[in-house]
Design a protein around this motif. Structure first.
Motif, PDB file in Angstrom:
ATOM      1  N   ALA A  33       1.661 -18.198  -6.073  1.00 41.54           N
ATOM      2  CA  ALA A  33       2.513 -17.076  -6.479  1.00 41.54           C
ATOM      3  C   ALA A  33       1.662 -15.932  -7.016  1.00 41.54           C
ATOM      4  O   ALA A  33       1.922 -14.763  -6.724  1.00 41.54           O
ATOM      5  N   GLY A  34       0.635 -16.272  -7.788  1.00 42.38           N
ATOM      6  CA  GLY A  34      -0.253 -15.256  -8.338  1.00 42.38           C
ATOM      7  C   GLY A  34      -0.984 -14.511  -7.240  1.00 42.38           C
ATOM      8  O   GLY A  34      -1.114 -13.280  -7.293  1.00 42.38           O
ATOM      9  N   ALA A  35      -1.457 -15.242  -6.237  1.00 41.25           N
ATOM     10  CA  ALA A  35      -2.177 -14.610  -5.136  1.00 41.25           C
ATOM     11  C   ALA A  35      -1.254 -13.641  -4.401  1.00 41.25           C
ATOM     12  O   ALA A  35      -1.651 -12.522  -4.063  1.00 41.25           O
ATOM     13  N   PHE A  36      -0.021 -14.071  -4.194  1.00 45.36           N
ATOM     14  CA  PHE A  36       0.949 -13.190  -3.540  1.00 45.36           C
ATOM     15  C   PHE A  36       1.176 -11.940  -4.379  1.00 45.36           C
ATOM     16  O   PHE A  36       1.127 -10.814  -3.881  1.00 45.36           O
ATOM     17  N   LEU A  37       1.412 -12.154  -5.664  1.00 43.66           N
ATOM     18  CA  LEU A  37       1.669 -11.006  -6.544  1.00 43.66           C
ATOM     19  C   LEU A  37       0.475 -10.063  -6.563  1.00 43.66           C
ATOM     20  O   LEU A  37       0.646  -8.848  -6.570  1.00 43.66           O
ATOM     21  N   TYR A  38      -0.722 -10.631  -6.546  1.00 45.40           N
ATOM     22  CA  TYR A  38      -1.894  -9.762  -6.599  1.00 45.40           C
ATOM     23  C   TYR A  38      -1.931  -8.824  -5.404  1.00 45.40           C
ATOM     24  O   TYR A  38      -2.155  -7.624  -5.553  1.00 45.40           O
ATOM     25  N   GLU A  39      -1.696  -9.375  -4.224  1.00 47.14           N
ATOM     26  CA  GLU A  39      -1.688  -8.540  -3.020  1.00 47.14           C
ATOM     27  C   GLU A  39      -0.702  -7.383  -3.169  1.00 47.14           C
ATOM     28  O   GLU A  39      -1.021  -6.229  -2.919  1.00 47.14           O
ATOM     29  N   GLU A  40       0.497  -7.734  -3.592  1.00 45.37           N
ATOM     30  CA  GLU A  40       1.543  -6.721  -3.706  1.00 45.37           C
ATOM     31  C   GLU A  40       1.227  -5.734  -4.832  1.00 45.37           C
ATOM     32  O   GLU A  40       1.413  -4.530  -4.692  1.00 45.37           O
ATOM     33  N   ALA A  41       0.756  -6.280  -5.954  1.00 49.17           N
ATOM     34  CA  ALA A  41       0.446  -5.425  -7.103  1.00 49.17           C
ATOM     35  C   ALA A  41      -0.629  -4.413  -6.734  1.00 49.17           C
ATOM     36  O   ALA A  41      -0.515  -3.227  -7.059  1.00 49.17           O
ATOM     37  N   ARG A  42      -1.649  -4.884  -6.037  1.00 46.40           N
ATOM     38  CA  ARG A  42      -2.723  -3.993  -5.617  1.00 46.40           C
ATOM     39  C   ARG A  42      -2.151  -2.852  -4.774  1.00 46.40           C
ATOM     40  O   ARG A  42      -2.467  -1.685  -4.989  1.00 46.40           O
ATOM     41  N   ARG A  43      -1.278  -3.216  -3.837  1.00 42.57           N
ATOM     42  CA  ARG A  43      -0.671  -2.193  -2.979  1.00 42.57           C
ATOM     43  C   ARG A  43       0.162  -1.221  -3.789  1.00 42.57           C
ATOM     44  O   ARG A  43       0.104  -0.005  -3.589  1.00 42.57           O
ATOM     45  N   ILE A  44       0.954  -1.764  -4.707  1.00 43.46           N
ATOM     46  CA  ILE A  44       1.808  -0.907  -5.529  1.00 43.46           C
ATOM     47  C   ILE A  44       0.956   0.038  -6.372  1.00 43.46           C
ATOM     48  O   ILE A  44       1.221   1.243  -6.433  1.00 43.46           O
ATOM     49  N   LEU A  45      -0.078  -0.486  -6.993  1.00 44.36           N
ATOM     50  CA  LEU A  45      -0.921   0.351  -7.846  1.00 44.36           C
ATOM     51  C   LEU A  45      -1.647   1.408  -7.022  1.00 44.36           C
ATOM     52  O   LEU A  45      -1.764   2.563  -7.444  1.00 44.36           O
ATOM     53  N   ASP A  46      -2.104   1.021  -5.838  1.00 42.04           N
ATOM     54  CA  ASP A  46      -2.769   1.999  -4.979  1.00 42.04           C
ATOM     55  C   ASP A  46      -1.785   3.077  -4.525  1.00 42.04           C
ATOM     56  O   ASP A  46      -2.113   4.260  -4.500  1.00 42.04           O
ATOM     57  N   THR A  47      -0.576   2.631  -4.149  1.00 40.76           N
ATOM     58  CA  THR A  47       0.449   3.588  -3.741  1.00 40.76           C
ATOM     59  C   THR A  47       0.732   4.569  -4.868  1.00 40.76           C
ATOM     60  O   THR A  47       0.871   5.768  -4.654  1.00 40.76           O
ATOM     61  N   LEU A  48       0.776   4.035  -6.071  1.00 42.29           N
ATOM     62  CA  LEU A  48       1.069   4.882  -7.221  1.00 42.29           C
ATOM     63  C   LEU A  48      -0.016   5.932  -7.412  1.00 42.29           C
ATOM     64  O   LEU A  48       0.281   7.117  -7.639  1.00 42.29           O
ATOM     65  N   ASP A  49      -1.272   5.508  -7.315  1.00 42.74           N
ATOM     66  CA  ASP A  49      -2.366   6.477  -7.438  1.00 42.74           C
ATOM     67  C   ASP A  49      -2.217   7.571  -6.398  1.00 42.74           C
ATOM     68  O   ASP A  49      -2.322   8.759  -6.704  1.00 42.74           O
ATOM     69  N   ALA A  50      -1.970   7.139  -5.146  1.00 43.78           N
ATOM     70  CA  ALA A  50      -1.830   8.107  -4.069  1.00 43.78           C
ATOM     71  C   ALA A  50      -0.646   9.039  -4.335  1.00 43.78           C
ATOM     72  O   ALA A  50      -0.703  10.236  -4.042  1.00 43.78           O
ATOM     73  N   THR A  51       0.423   8.484  -4.912  1.00 43.22           N
ATOM     74  CA  THR A  51       1.607   9.281  -5.199  1.00 43.22           C
ATOM     75  C   THR A  51       1.301  10.363  -6.230  1.00 43.22           C
ATOM     76  O   THR A  51       1.713  11.512  -6.082  1.00 43.22           O
ATOM     77  N   VAL A  52       0.550   9.981  -7.266  1.00 39.30           N
ATOM     78  CA  VAL A  52       0.187  10.959  -8.290  1.00 39.30           C
ATOM     79  C   VAL A  52      -0.611  12.097  -7.655  1.00 39.30           C
ATOM     80  O   VAL A  52      -0.338  13.274  -7.896  1.00 39.30           O
ATOM     81  N   GLN A  53      -1.590  11.730  -6.809  1.00 38.45           N
ATOM     82  CA  GLN A  53      -2.344  12.761  -6.095  1.00 38.45           C
ATOM     83  C   GLN A  53      -1.398  13.620  -5.264  1.00 38.45           C
ATOM     84  O   GLN A  53      -1.495  14.845  -5.262  1.00 38.45           O
ATOM     85  N   GLY A  54      -0.490  12.937  -4.559  1.00 40.41           N
ATOM     86  CA  GLY A  54       0.436  13.633  -3.673  1.00 40.41           C
ATOM     87  C   GLY A  54       1.314  14.616  -4.415  1.00 40.41           C
ATOM     88  O   GLY A  54       1.506  15.747  -3.972  1.00 40.41           O
ATOM     89  N   VAL A  55       1.834  14.208  -5.557  1.00 39.72           N
ATOM     90  CA  VAL A  55       2.690  15.094  -6.347  1.00 39.72           C
ATOM     91  C   VAL A  55       1.910  16.355  -6.716  1.00 39.72           C
ATOM     92  O   VAL A  55       2.414  17.467  -6.587  1.00 39.72           O
ATOM     93  N   ARG A  56       0.665  16.150  -7.127  1.00 40.13           N
ATOM     94  CA  ARG A  56      -0.161  17.293  -7.493  1.00 40.13           C
ATOM     95  C   ARG A  56      -0.313  18.242  -6.311  1.00 40.13           C
ATOM     96  O   ARG A  56      -0.192  19.459  -6.445  1.00 40.13           O
ATOM     97  N   ARG A  57      -0.580  17.647  -5.152  1.00 39.91           N
ATOM     98  CA  ARG A  57      -0.793  18.468  -3.971  1.00 39.91           C
ATOM     99  C   ARG A  57       0.472  19.200  -3.553  1.00 39.91           C
ATOM    100  O   ARG A  57       0.416  20.349  -3.132  1.00 39.91           O
ATOM    101  N   VAL A  58       1.611  18.515  -3.633  1.00 40.80           N
ATOM    102  CA  VAL A  58       2.874  19.174  -3.296  1.00 40.80           C
ATOM    103  C   VAL A  58       3.092  20.345  -4.236  1.00 40.80           C
ATOM    104  O   VAL A  58       3.444  21.448  -3.819  1.00 40.80           O
ATOM    105  N   ALA A  59       2.850  20.102  -5.531  1.00 38.51           N
ATOM    106  CA  ALA A  59       3.071  21.150  -6.523  1.00 38.51           C
ATOM    107  C   ALA A  59       2.160  22.347  -6.280  1.00 38.51           C
ATOM    108  O   ALA A  59       2.531  23.488  -6.519  1.00 38.51           O
TER     109      ALA A  59
END
Lengths: 308, 308
Positions: free
Chosen positions: A60-86
């Motif tokens: 379960a931890g291994a599964f969560l790690y994969e997903e968590a990594r993706r979510i955290l990376d997506t979030l970073d990209a989103t923050v960059q994206g918001v800045r760029r849109v603005a």
DNA sequence: TAAAAATACTCCATAGGTATTTTAT
DNA sequence: ATAAAATACCTATGGAGTATTTTTA
């Protein structure tokens, strides 16, 4: 669940060591143990198997790690994206264009957008007449429009980006095809292929200048859009006076000739003055930075007889 | 940034009304205003244009909303997923199989997995001999193995899932093809196509039972894997004694005939007894629930002469 | 026995509550 | 005039710190 927990969990998953993970996170080890335990109890699932000597992910931890990594990376990209849109460096611009500008100006615009604003996508609405574009700029279904002044009413910003003389398009086999330049008066017996809309600014300029040259053009055929119009010329159905930009659409069987004392038509960039998206503003500035003409059209002021 | 902020922001974005959003979130309106302001200052970007009468997303806000929605949805799915992984209802099972079981038992296993454990994917490693499977179960590169006892060494759990008599595979045109049943002694002059590995448990059973019937089989050809072996039989190169499960692989030109007092070979499910993943455990239980035989093989005990 | 995670407790930062003010229609 | 967001201020939960205990290789 909170991102803090996911971040902590991911760091432990990467190090498999609470002490070192805590160090990397700049917090104390007990806080980290506590946060991970809390996550585990929220999920009602063990994420690590741990002894004091060995920390390892469960399935379960291994599964969560994969997903968590993706979510955290997506979030970073989103923050960059918001800045760029603005900042107007990312997004979609809906660009309207008159028929001829699609061929003469769009390629250049597209090139500089690709180069200077690589995160910006354009949605092209071509073959729109000026009044249509104004309407859509006002209602918000277009962000920018390449159109031909004058514009009536308020709320539309305008800036001239080109002043084009009209040129003569004739079939290659036409008697005028050999002359380097043609006088308007020479056309008084010619069959004209004309833009098929009353609203066409180019049409009005043609009619006005022919009238000044002492004749009324003989309209034999009409076409909507410059490409179709030139097609009819190529087919030998007549001659046409078109904005010089039409030369950008080389068509087999058609040659372009300059016209003595040619009338000119303006091309302007228009935009809605309220609720302009950042991308639209930055693209507008980019386009004007490259194409702006000294002959600036005063925004919001209705102009009449610009070509008179 | 925290998920709380994203959740709050998303709710405001959906309602365009701080008061109603706060109500939906079961918090007071000032707390919500504050959280959104905090998010905006973290991102250094306005997410809403607001007056006391009108709340609307900015371009940056609209972008963030799309991404936030995706992130929050992903997170929900992840929580569900973690639970399922922990319960063994989701994940990947690496399943090893002996050659013949691939045809006789895998289809049934695959069908019940698809039906009972739709979130479970199987990675099939077929044509693995028993010692290979044990090795890989121990080192963790296989989760479950369908193999033929006996198994030596510790750490492997075993449970018999089938006891198969050997049957005779003969070419259609063969003289024995017409008999409903064949006695082993009738085979003493036949050319045998045999499994081409010394480790093969089936091979050992064949040799032992032929010996008991008073002859040594004449090995003319060898093949690795039941399908290849049957191919050689179909080609008329000889006869073969194969586990009854091989009947599941109907091959043009080959007929199967029962053998009087046929020797049997067992088929068992094996698993690593330490560090078994939840999916592996649930698939194991599912398979055993359907296929378990009374003749249970004691786990971890090395067995010799099971077929004697 | 030594390294590392868990537990016990303390503290303060901050999320969230109530009361009030500001603002735009 | 009124609805709604912002501001001011207060409270208390819980995140994180230090000290200590427990556990296992």
């Amino acid at each position: 669940m909170e991102l803090r927990q996911l971040r902590y969990f991911a760091t432990v998953a990467e190090t498999c060591h609470f002490g070192r993970a805590a160090e990397r996170l700049h917090i104390a080890q007990p806080a980290l143990s506590q946060a991970v335990r809390q996550l585990e109890s929220e999920l009602r699932t063990a994420l690590f198997t741990r002894t004091t000597r060995q920390v390892a992910l469960t399935a379960a931890g291994a599964f969560l790690y994969e997903e968590a990594r993706r979510i955290l990376d997506t979030l970073d990209a989103t923050v960059q994206g918001v800045r760029r849109v603005a900042e107007g460096r990312r997004g979609l611009v809906r660009l309207g264009l008159t028929g001829s500008a699609t061929f003469s100006h769009l390629p250049r615009i597209a090139r500089i957008v690709k180069h200077e604003l690589p995160g910006v996508a354009m949605e092209i609405h071509s073959d729109l007449l000026t009044p249509e574009q104004c309407e859509r700029l006002r209602e918000g279904s277009l962000d920018l429009g390449v159109l031909r002044p004058p514009v009536t009413g308020e709320g539309i910003g305008l800036c001239t980006i080109d002043v084009e003389p009209l040129v003569l398009a004739v079939p290659v086999e036409h008697r005028l095809a050999d002359q380097p330049e043609v006088a308007l008066a020479d056309l008084h017996n010619e069959a004209f292929v004309a833009y098929g809309t009353r609203d066409s600014v180019v049409n009005q300029a043609v009619l006005r200048s022919c009238h000044e040259a002492g004749f009324a053009p003989r309209r034999e055929h009409e076409a909507v859009g410059t490409s179709v119009l030139l097609g009819l010329v190529a087919a030998g159905l007549g001659v046409a006076l078109v904005p010089a930009g039409a030369r950008s659409l080389p068509l087999h069987g058609v040659v372009f000739r300059g016209v003595t004392n040619a009338p000119t038509v303006e091309l302007a960039l228009g935009w809605s003055q309220d609720a302009e998206a950042p991308v639209a503003a930055s693209l507008r500035e980019l386009i004007l930075g490259v194409l702006r003409q000294d002959t600036t059209v005063a925004p919001t002021v209705a102009r009449n007889g610009a070509l008179g």
